[in-house]
Design a protein around this motif. Structure first.
Motif, short mmCIF file in Angstrom:
data_model
loop_
_atom_site.label_atom_id
_atom_site.label_comp_id
_atom_site.label_asym_id
_atom_site.label_seq_id
_atom_site.Cartn_x
_atom_site.Cartn_y
_atom_site.Cartn_z
N TYR A 86 0.76 -1.05 0.07
CA TYR A 86 -0.22 0.17 0.12
C TYR A 86 0.88 1.13 -0.16
O TYR A 86 1.77 1.36 0.87
N LEU A 87 0.74 2.02 -1.04
CA LEU A 87 1.32 3.55 -1.32
C LEU A 87 2.72 3.13 -1.55
O LEU A 87 3.54 4.31 -1.53
N GLU A 88 3.07 2.09 -2.05
CA GLU A 88 4.39 1.65 -2.46
C GLU A 88 4.73 2.52 -3.80
O GLU A 88 3.89 2.25 -4.98
N THR A 89 5.74 3.08 -4.05
CA THR A 89 6.11 3.38 -5.32
C THR A 89 7.09 2.31 -6.04
O THR A 89 8.15 1.88 -5.30
N ARG A 90 6.69 1.73 -7.26
CA ARG A 90 7.25 0.56 -7.76
C ARG A 90 7.72 0.75 -9.09
O ARG A 90 7.21 1.59 -9.85
#
Length: 225
Positions: free
Chosen positions: A69-73
Protein backbone atom coordinates in the motif's frame (compact mmCIF):
# COMPACT_ATOMS: atom_id res chain seq x y z
CA UNK A 1 -21.08 10.86 10.59
CA UNK A 2 -18.49 8.36 11.75
CA UNK A 3 -15.13 8.64 10.05
CA UNK A 4 -14.77 5.92 7.39
CA UNK A 5 -11.29 4.85 8.49
CA UNK A 6 -12.47 4.57 12.11
CA UNK A 7 -15.44 2.54 10.85
CA UNK A 8 -13.08 0.13 9.04
CA UNK A 9 -10.88 -0.13 12.09
CA UNK A 10 -13.74 -1.48 14.19
CA UNK A 11 -15.25 -3.68 11.47
CA UNK A 12 -14.66 -7.42 11.66
CA UNK A 13 -13.83 -9.01 8.30
CA UNK A 14 -12.85 -12.43 7.01
CA UNK A 15 -9.55 -13.43 5.42
CA UNK A 16 -9.70 -12.82 1.68
CA UNK A 17 -7.23 -15.51 0.60
CA UNK A 18 -6.90 -19.17 1.65
CA UNK A 19 -8.54 -18.72 5.09
CA UNK A 20 -6.91 -21.84 6.55
CA UNK A 21 -3.58 -19.97 6.50
CA UNK A 22 -3.26 -17.93 9.69
CA UNK A 23 -1.78 -14.45 9.89
CA UNK A 24 1.13 -16.00 11.81
CA UNK A 25 2.18 -17.49 8.47
CA UNK A 26 2.27 -14.10 6.72
CA UNK A 27 5.38 -12.01 6.16
CA UNK A 28 5.70 -8.42 4.97
CA UNK A 29 7.18 -7.83 1.50
CA UNK A 30 8.62 -4.56 0.24
CA UNK A 31 8.64 -4.13 -3.55
CA UNK A 32 9.20 -0.38 -3.49
CA UNK A 33 11.99 1.50 -5.24
CA UNK A 34 13.47 2.24 -1.81
CA UNK A 35 14.21 -1.44 -1.20
CA UNK A 36 17.82 -1.68 -2.39
CA UNK A 37 17.74 -5.48 -2.10
CA UNK A 38 15.73 -5.56 -5.33
CA UNK A 39 18.77 -4.22 -7.17
CA UNK A 40 20.54 -7.51 -6.50
CA UNK A 41 17.96 -9.53 -8.43
CA UNK A 42 16.92 -9.77 -12.06
CA UNK A 43 13.21 -8.96 -11.82
CA UNK A 44 11.73 -8.62 -15.28
CA UNK A 45 9.26 -11.49 -15.82
CA UNK A 46 6.49 -13.09 -13.79
CA UNK A 47 8.76 -16.08 -13.24
CA UNK A 48 11.54 -13.85 -11.88
CA UNK A 49 9.12 -12.50 -9.28
CA UNK A 50 7.81 -15.97 -8.46
CA UNK A 51 11.33 -17.13 -7.62
CA UNK A 52 12.12 -13.98 -5.64
CA UNK A 53 8.89 -14.17 -3.64
CA UNK A 54 9.20 -17.90 -2.96
CA UNK A 55 12.74 -17.35 -1.65
CA UNK A 56 11.39 -14.60 0.60
CA UNK A 57 8.66 -16.91 1.90
CA UNK A 58 11.07 -19.78 2.49
CA UNK A 59 13.62 -17.55 4.25
CA UNK A 60 10.94 -16.33 6.63
CA UNK A 61 9.17 -19.68 7.05
CA UNK A 62 6.00 -18.04 5.73
CA UNK A 63 3.23 -18.99 3.30
CA UNK A 64 1.84 -15.62 2.19
CA UNK A 65 3.69 -12.34 1.62
CA UNK A 66 1.74 -9.11 1.97
CA UNK A 67 2.21 -5.39 1.51
CA UNK A 68 2.38 -2.72 -1.13
CA UNK A 69 0.00 0.00 0.00
CA UNK A 70 1.36 3.38 -1.22
CA UNK A 71 4.57 1.75 -2.48
CA UNK A 72 6.25 3.47 -5.41
CA UNK A 73 7.30 0.61 -7.70
CA UNK A 74 9.29 0.01 -10.87
CA UNK A 75 7.31 -3.10 -11.82
CA UNK A 76 4.81 -1.06 -13.86
CA UNK A 77 7.34 0.38 -16.32
CA UNK A 78 6.90 -2.60 -18.67
CA UNK A 79 3.25 -1.74 -19.42
CA UNK A 80 1.63 1.07 -21.38
CA UNK A 81 -1.36 0.75 -19.02
CA UNK A 82 0.61 2.89 -16.56
CA UNK A 83 2.47 5.24 -18.88
CA UNK A 84 2.17 6.25 -22.51
CA UNK A 85 2.87 9.36 -24.52
CA UNK A 86 -0.48 10.89 -23.52
CA UNK A 87 -0.49 10.17 -19.78
CA UNK A 88 1.68 10.83 -16.76
CA UNK A 89 3.38 7.88 -15.13
CA UNK A 90 1.36 5.89 -12.57
CA UNK A 91 3.62 3.94 -10.22
CA UNK A 92 2.16 4.30 -6.69
CA UNK A 93 0.27 1.20 -5.60
CA UNK A 94 -3.01 1.92 -3.77
CA UNK A 95 -4.13 -1.59 -2.84
CA UNK A 96 -2.80 -4.43 -0.71
CA UNK A 97 -1.06 -7.36 -2.43
CA UNK A 98 -1.18 -10.89 -1.04
CA UNK A 99 1.43 -13.09 -2.75
CA UNK A 100 1.24 -16.89 -2.81
CA UNK A 101 2.68 -19.09 -5.54
CA UNK A 102 -0.40 -21.19 -6.23
CA UNK A 103 -4.04 -20.80 -7.27
CA UNK A 104 -5.40 -20.12 -3.78
CA UNK A 105 -9.06 -19.62 -2.93
CA UNK A 106 -10.35 -16.02 -2.77
CA UNK A 107 -13.11 -15.01 -0.35
CA UNK A 108 -15.38 -12.02 0.29
CA UNK A 109 -14.13 -9.82 3.10
CA UNK A 110 -17.68 -8.74 4.01
CA UNK A 111 -21.33 -9.33 3.16
CA UNK A 112 -22.30 -7.56 -0.05
CA UNK A 113 -23.41 -7.90 -3.64
CA UNK A 114 -21.52 -8.22 -6.90
CA UNK A 115 -21.22 -4.71 -8.30
CA UNK A 116 -19.40 -5.71 -11.50
CA UNK A 117 -16.74 -7.98 -12.99
CA UNK A 118 -14.52 -7.97 -16.04
CA UNK A 119 -11.41 -9.48 -17.56
CA UNK A 120 -8.91 -6.62 -17.87
CA UNK A 121 -6.63 -8.29 -20.36
CA UNK A 122 -3.82 -5.78 -21.04
CA UNK A 123 -0.28 -6.67 -20.01
CA UNK A 124 0.21 -5.54 -16.43
CA UNK A 125 -3.50 -5.03 -15.77
CA UNK A 126 -5.68 -6.95 -13.29
CA UNK A 127 -6.75 -9.77 -15.55
CA UNK A 128 -10.06 -11.20 -14.24
CA UNK A 129 -11.50 -8.85 -11.61
CA UNK A 130 -14.51 -8.80 -9.27
CA UNK A 131 -15.83 -5.72 -7.46
CA UNK A 132 -18.23 -6.15 -4.51
CA UNK A 133 -20.54 -3.45 -3.18
CA UNK A 134 -21.13 -3.13 0.57
CA UNK A 135 -23.78 -1.17 2.47
CA UNK A 136 -22.99 -1.28 6.19
CA UNK A 137 -24.32 1.22 8.71
CA UNK A 138 -24.31 4.57 6.90
CA UNK A 139 -21.46 3.62 4.54
CA UNK A 140 -21.62 2.46 0.94
CA UNK A 141 -18.26 1.28 -0.36
CA UNK A 142 -16.59 -1.34 -2.54
CA UNK A 143 -13.90 -4.01 -2.38
CA UNK A 144 -11.94 -5.00 -5.47
CA UNK A 145 -10.35 -8.42 -6.04
CA UNK A 146 -7.88 -8.48 -8.92
CA UNK A 147 -5.63 -11.07 -10.67
CA UNK A 148 -8.17 -13.90 -10.49
CA UNK A 149 -8.71 -17.02 -12.57
CA UNK A 150 -10.68 -16.63 -15.78
CA UNK A 151 -13.30 -19.26 -14.99
CA UNK A 152 -14.41 -17.41 -11.85
CA UNK A 153 -16.29 -14.87 -13.98
CA UNK A 154 -18.50 -17.38 -15.77
CA UNK A 155 -21.10 -17.83 -13.02
CA UNK A 156 -21.31 -14.24 -11.78
CA UNK A 157 -24.23 -11.84 -12.05
CA UNK A 158 -24.41 -8.19 -11.10
CA UNK A 159 -26.47 -7.79 -7.94
CA UNK A 160 -25.77 -11.36 -6.81
CA UNK A 161 -25.59 -11.61 -3.01
CA UNK A 162 -22.30 -12.63 -1.43
CA UNK A 163 -21.74 -13.57 2.22
CA UNK A 164 -18.70 -12.68 4.29
CA UNK A 165 -16.17 -15.51 3.93
CA UNK A 166 -17.84 -16.99 0.84
CA UNK A 167 -15.44 -18.16 -1.86
CA UNK A 168 -15.88 -15.94 -4.90
CA UNK A 169 -12.90 -17.00 -7.02
CA UNK A 170 -9.55 -18.68 -7.27
CA UNK A 171 -6.31 -16.83 -7.76
CA UNK A 172 -5.15 -16.51 -11.35
CA UNK A 173 -1.81 -17.63 -12.72
CA UNK A 174 0.36 -15.89 -15.34
CA UNK A 175 -0.22 -14.83 -18.04
CA UNK A 176 -4.04 -14.73 -17.42
CA UNK A 177 -3.63 -12.61 -14.28
CA UNK A 178 -2.01 -9.68 -16.09
CA UNK A 179 1.26 -11.66 -16.28
CA UNK A 180 2.35 -11.30 -12.65
CA UNK A 181 3.57 -13.76 -10.06
CA UNK A 182 0.37 -15.12 -8.45
CA UNK A 183 -1.14 -12.65 -6.01
CA UNK A 184 -4.40 -11.04 -5.00
CA UNK A 185 -4.76 -7.28 -5.37
CA UNK A 186 -7.26 -6.26 -2.69
CA UNK A 187 -8.51 -2.69 -2.58
CA UNK A 188 -11.11 -0.64 -0.74
CA UNK A 189 -12.92 2.07 -2.72
CA UNK A 190 -15.32 4.70 -1.38
CA UNK A 191 -16.40 6.35 -4.65
CA UNK A 192 -16.36 3.91 -7.57
CA UNK A 193 -16.63 6.86 -10.02
CA UNK A 194 -18.97 4.94 -12.33
CA UNK A 195 -16.27 2.38 -13.13
CA UNK A 196 -17.43 -1.10 -14.15
CA UNK A 197 -15.27 -4.18 -13.53
CA UNK A 198 -12.20 -2.02 -13.11
CA UNK A 199 -10.79 0.77 -10.95
CA UNK A 200 -7.25 2.21 -10.81
CA UNK A 201 -5.00 0.24 -8.49
CA UNK A 202 -1.99 2.41 -9.23
CA UNK A 203 -1.90 6.20 -9.28
CA UNK A 204 0.43 9.08 -10.14
CA UNK A 205 2.01 11.32 -7.54
CA UNK A 206 -0.22 14.19 -8.69
CA UNK A 207 -3.37 12.20 -7.86
CA UNK A 208 -2.11 10.60 -4.67
CA UNK A 209 -4.00 12.83 -2.23
CA UNK A 210 -7.34 11.91 -3.80
CA UNK A 211 -6.65 8.18 -3.91
CA UNK A 212 -5.35 8.05 -0.34
CA UNK A 213 -8.76 9.32 0.78
CA UNK A 214 -10.82 7.31 -1.69
CA UNK A 215 -8.85 4.09 -1.21
CA UNK A 216 -7.70 3.78 2.42
CA UNK A 217 -5.22 1.13 3.52
CA UNK A 218 -6.97 -2.27 3.13
CA UNK A 219 -5.06 -3.61 6.11
CA UNK A 220 -7.15 -1.37 8.35
CA UNK A 221 -9.95 -3.80 7.46
CA UNK A 222 -7.96 -7.07 7.23
CA UNK A 223 -5.82 -6.36 10.33
CA UNK A 224 -2.80 -8.43 9.30
CA UNK A 225 -0.10 -8.09 11.96
Amino acid sequence: MQNFVDFLLHLESEKVIEPSITYYDYVALDLSISNTELNNHKLETAYDYEVFIQNHLDKNNARIAYGGYLETRNIYKRSSVFKNENTEERNIHIGLDLWINKSASIHAALDGTIHSFQNNTALGDYGPTIILEHNINEFKFYTLYGHLSEDCLSDKKEGQKVLKGEQIANLGLPPINGDYAPHLHFQIILDIQKKIGDYPGVCSVNNLDFYKKNCPNPNILLKIK
